[in-house]
Design a protein around this motif. Structure first.
Motif, short mmCIF file in Angstrom:
data_model
loop_
_atom_site.label_atom_id
_atom_site.label_comp_id
_atom_site.label_asym_id
_atom_site.label_seq_id
_atom_site.Cartn_x
_atom_site.Cartn_y
_atom_site.Cartn_z
N ALA A 182 -26.42 95.79 45.29
CA ALA A 182 -26.08 96.97 45.99
C ALA A 182 -27.51 97.56 46.65
O ALA A 182 -28.52 97.34 46.08
N PRO A 183 -27.41 98.23 47.73
CA PRO A 183 -28.43 98.72 48.34
C PRO A 183 -29.27 99.67 47.31
O PRO A 183 -28.87 100.40 46.52
N GLY A 184 -30.73 99.43 47.39
CA GLY A 184 -31.53 100.22 46.61
C GLY A 184 -31.59 99.88 45.06
O GLY A 184 -32.21 100.68 44.18
N ALA A 185 -30.72 98.71 44.73
CA ALA A 185 -30.77 98.51 43.32
C ALA A 185 -32.08 97.89 42.85
O ALA A 185 -32.83 97.36 43.38
N GLU A 186 -32.41 98.24 41.37
CA GLU A 186 -33.59 97.88 41.09
C GLU A 186 -33.62 97.46 39.26
O GLU A 186 -32.65 98.08 38.83
N PRO A 187 -34.19 96.44 38.71
CA PRO A 187 -33.90 96.03 37.45
C PRO A 187 -34.79 97.13 36.57
O PRO A 187 -35.82 97.70 36.95
N VAL A 188 -34.35 97.64 35.43
CA VAL A 188 -34.83 98.29 34.41
C VAL A 188 -34.97 97.61 33.12
O VAL A 188 -33.91 97.25 32.38
N GLU A 189 -36.07 97.14 32.96
CA GLU A 189 -36.53 96.04 31.76
C GLU A 189 -36.81 96.90 30.54
O GLU A 189 -37.00 96.08 29.33
N GLY A 190 -37.00 98.00 30.58
CA GLY A 190 -37.65 98.93 29.44
C GLY A 190 -39.00 98.54 29.09
O GLY A 190 -39.63 98.72 27.75
N HIS A 191 -39.87 98.31 29.82
CA HIS A 191 -41.13 98.10 29.89
C HIS A 191 -41.83 99.47 30.23
O HIS A 191 -41.35 100.43 30.61
N ALA A 192 -43.28 99.49 29.77
CA ALA A 192 -43.87 100.86 29.97
C ALA A 192 -43.16 101.90 29.25
O ALA A 192 -43.15 102.94 29.87
N VAL A 193 -42.86 101.72 27.97
CA VAL A 193 -42.28 102.91 27.39
C VAL A 193 -42.86 104.16 27.15
O VAL A 193 -42.67 104.97 27.34
N ARG A 194 -44.23 103.76 26.85
CA ARG A 194 -45.16 104.98 26.47
C ARG A 194 -45.31 105.77 27.75
O ARG A 194 -45.03 107.15 27.69
N HIS A 195 -45.58 105.17 29.08
CA HIS A 195 -45.64 106.02 30.01
C HIS A 195 -44.36 106.64 30.50
O HIS A 195 -44.38 107.98 31.03
N ALA A 196 -43.19 105.97 30.35
CA ALA A 196 -42.28 106.58 30.83
C ALA A 196 -41.72 107.86 29.97
O ALA A 196 -41.30 108.79 30.60
#
Length: 293
Positions: A182-196
């Protein structure tokens, strides 16, 4: 519906940039994509329900709750398996609302759930509700997949436009492939939890004391921490109380999720703990700075 297909979609009434931080806190592989004006879709790249330890509807209910509890926009989970299909709507600290259809389309939910669903999403109380009502009535020509398509069709009036081939009822593998292309799709891996956790917007997350259904309103951008990084937002008594409440609620949810081996409830508890810890930590750091309270 294919009797072997099990799948799910998470629809968020927010742009991908706002959905990305709380989605990372789920610690699950997901694909995030735009889904129309003011909507985003999250497609699970993993299938934790395939192990048989927990059904797909329970996993998705936990995920939707975790996404919505720390945000000022609602999250809608659509799910289906060989026997049933349905939805769960989560909005802040309110009780979730949902509806279920059997595989042949037989309604198996409460009619009041549809009206509450419409109210919380700010749908038209006349036109949209009239189109939702047939979904709660018997229809020999509409199976569970058709019921979900009807639900999505009503939501399209609010700007929802799912990417091509992201159709309710498809298998998890097909959904993942469609989302990745899909256009603009990106993976979300659950990294950088603290910053998120620190970046999540805090506007609109206060508990609703009445717990009565209320229409959804687009959040005012100037209230978001992610947009303005207002230090005072973390120093108000309400913000401190909210952080304590999140810790108090999050810990039992994590314990419950671990005992039941529930990925959904464990994620919901973890996101609450992350929010509570981040809020208290930021409050403490700012009180130690010159000029802090």
């Amino acid at each position: 519906m294919d009797a072997t297909s099990v799948g799910a979609l998470l629809l968020c009434r927010a742009e991908p940039a706002a959905v990305r931080p709380p989605a990372a806190l789920l610690r699950e592989p997901l694909v995030l994509a735009p889904a129309g004006d003011g909507w985003s879709v999250l497609v699970p790249a993993g299938t934790p329900w395939q192990t048989g330890a927990e059904p797909v509807d329970r996993v998705l209910t936990g995920w939707a709750t975790a996404l919505a509890v720390g945000a000022n926009w609602p999250a809608l989970a659509l799910w289906w398996d060989a026997d049933r299909a349905g939805y769960t709507l989560a909005a802040g600290f309110r009780r979730t609302v949902g509806y279920v259809w059997l595989a042949d389309g037989t309604p198996a939910g409460m009619d009041e759930a549809m009206s509450t669903f419409a109210t919380r999403l700010g749908l038209d109380p006349v036109l949209d509700v009239q189109d939702l009502e047939p979904l709660t009535r018997p229809d020999a020509d509409a199976d569970a997949r058709a019921r979900l398509r009807g639900l999505v069709a009503v939501l399209s009036r609010t700007g929802l436009a799912l990417p091509a081939d992201l159709a309710p009822g498809a298998s998890a593998e097909r959904l993942r492939a469609a989302a990745e292309s899909a256009p603009g799709a990106e993976p979300v891996e659950g990294h950088a939890v603290r910053h998120a956790a620190v970046g999540v917007e805090w506007a609109g997350v206060a508990p609703d004391p009445s717990d009565e259904p209320a229409p959804y309103h687009e959040p005012a951008p100037q209230h978001g921490l992610a947009a303005h990084h207002d230090p005072a937002a973390f120093r108000t008594p309400a913000a401190r109380l909210l952080s304590v409440v999140q810790l108090a609620v999050g810990l039992p949810l994590v314990v419950r999720g671990i005992r039941r081996r529930s990925a959904g409830w464990t994620a919901a508890g973890a996101i609450l703990l992350a929010h509570g810890i981040a809020g208290l930590a930021c409050d403490r750091l700012r009180t130690l700075r010159p000029g802090g309270r």
